[in-house]
Design an enzyme around this catalytic site. Structure first.
Site, short mmCIF file in Angstrom:
data_model
loop_
_atom_site.label_atom_id
_atom_site.label_comp_id
_atom_site.label_asym_id
_atom_site.label_seq_id
_atom_site.Cartn_x
_atom_site.Cartn_y
_atom_site.Cartn_z
CG LEU A 142 -2.26 -0.64 1.21
CD1 LEU A 142 -2.92 -0.53 2.58
CD2 LEU A 142 -3.15 -0.03 0.14
CG ASP A 143 0.86 3.78 -3.31
OD1 ASP A 143 1.77 2.99 -3.60
OD2 ASP A 143 -0.06 4.11 -4.07
CB ILE A 144 3.99 6.36 1.96
CG1 ILE A 144 4.38 6.78 3.37
CG2 ILE A 144 3.91 7.56 1.01
CD1 ILE A 144 5.79 7.30 3.46
CB SER A 146 -2.83 4.02 0.23
OG SER A 146 -2.71 4.66 -1.02
#
Length: 266
Positions: A142-144, A146
Site C-alpha cells: 500500500l502506498d505511503i 494510502s
C-alpha cells in the site's frame, strides 16, 4: 565394415547434444517445483532442501539447485510440515505515513506497528510472541499515503497466492477523488487504459457517491489507481483498501493488527 564419414559423426554428435539439451530444459529446479505446487515458497524450499526435508519421487534431496521433471512427485518431510503449520499471517490497518516494506528516510515500516499492545485480539487467536516477527514480509503493498488492509506473512504459500505472477485474487478499494471526469472516463477505468505501455486487466469501478469510487482490481501495479484516475481527469485525495479476496478489513482500527484466523481464506 565401412567407416562413418566425419560429417555423419558430427551430425550424430550434434543430434545427441540437442537431445541432451532438450532433456535438461525439461527439468526445473526442485525449489521452483515445490512453489508451483503451492507447498512452500522457493526461499523456504531451499531451506528445507538444505535440511533434508524434501523428497522427489521418494528420494531425499539435499543439494541446492537440484532439478526434477515437472511431473515428478514432490513431498515435504513431517518436520517441514510442522514448521509450515506454525507460520503466521497478520492483517494490519495501515495508517497514512507508514511504508509497506523496508523503512525509508523519515518514515516507519508498517511492521513496526506489530507488538503485543497493538494486537486486536479475539479469544481464539494465539498469544503474540517475538518469533511471529521473524521473516515477516508484506504480501502486496500500500502506498505511503494510502490506508487500509495490509497483509504481512511468514508463509510463502500465502505470499504466492496474493502476489505471484498468476495471482487472480481481488483487491477492493474505496477511493475519494476530485476533479472532472472526462467523457467516457468510467468505461476507460473499467477497461481500456495503459500503464507503462501495457494494457491493464479489466476492473470493476463504480460511483458510490459524488466524490467516491469503488475499485475492484485483480492486479496491483505501482500506484495503479492514482495513475488510472489521472488519465481520466481525476485526482485521488484518499485511498483505502477494504478487502483482499474473501478477507475484509472490517472494524479493525487504524494502527492495529490481528492474526488471520483458521476459518479465513484469501
Amino acid at each position: 565394415m565401412r567407416a562413418r564419414s566425419p560429417r555423419k559423426r558430427d551430425s550424430a554428435a550434434c543430434t545427441a547434444f540437442v537431445a541432451a539439451a532438450e532433456d535438461e530444459a525439461a527439468l526445473i529446479r526442485v525449489s521452483r517445483l515445490l512453489a508451483m505446487r503451492g507447498l512452500c515458497s522457493r526461499r523456504e524450499a531451499d531451506r528445507y532442501i538444505e535440511r533434508g526435508w524434501v523428497f522427489v519421487d521418494g528420494q531425499r534431496i539435499t543439494e541446492l539447485g537440484s532439478r526434477a521433471s515437472v511431473s515428478a512427485k514432490v513431498a515435504l518431510a513431517p518436520e517441514a510440515m510442522r514448521q509450515e503449520a506454525g507460520l503466521v499471517t497478520l492483517l494490519i490497518n495501515k495508517p497514512v505515513g507508514y511504508v509497506s516494506g523496508q523503512p525509508e528516510a523519515g518514515y516507519r515500516a508498517a511492521v513496526s506497528l506489530v507488538n503485543a499492545d497493538t494486537l486486536w485480539r479475539s479469544a481464539a487467536d494465539p498469544s503474540f510472541t517475538p518469533t511471529h516477527l521473524r521473516g515477516l514480509a508484506p504480501a502486496g503493498r500500500l502506498d505511503i499515503d494510502s490506508t487500509g488492509l495490509l497483509v504481512l506473512t511468514q508463509d510463502g504459500r500465502v505470499a504466492r497466492k496474493l502476489i505471484g505472477e498468476d495471482s487472480v485474487v481481488e483487491k477492493e478499494y474505496l477511493v475519494r477523488v476530485e476533479g472532472a471526469l472526462r467523457p467516457g472516463g468510467l468505461e476507460l477505468l473499467r477497461h481500456g487504459l495503459l500503464l507503462d505501455g501495457k494494457a491493464l486487466k479489466p476492473a470493476r469501478v463504480e460511483w458510490l457517491n459524488d466524490d467516491q469510487l469503488r475499485f475492484i482490481l485483480s492486479e496491483g501495479k505501482k500506484r495503479q489507481i492514482r495513475r488510472m484516475c489521472e488519465q481520466v481527469g481525476l485526482i485521488v485525495t484518499a485511498l483505502k483498501r477494504v478487502r483482499i479476496g474473501a478477507v475484509r478489513l472490517g472494524n479493525l482500527p487504524p494502527g492495529r493488527w490481528r492474526y488471520l484466523r483458521g476459518n479465513e481464506h484469501f
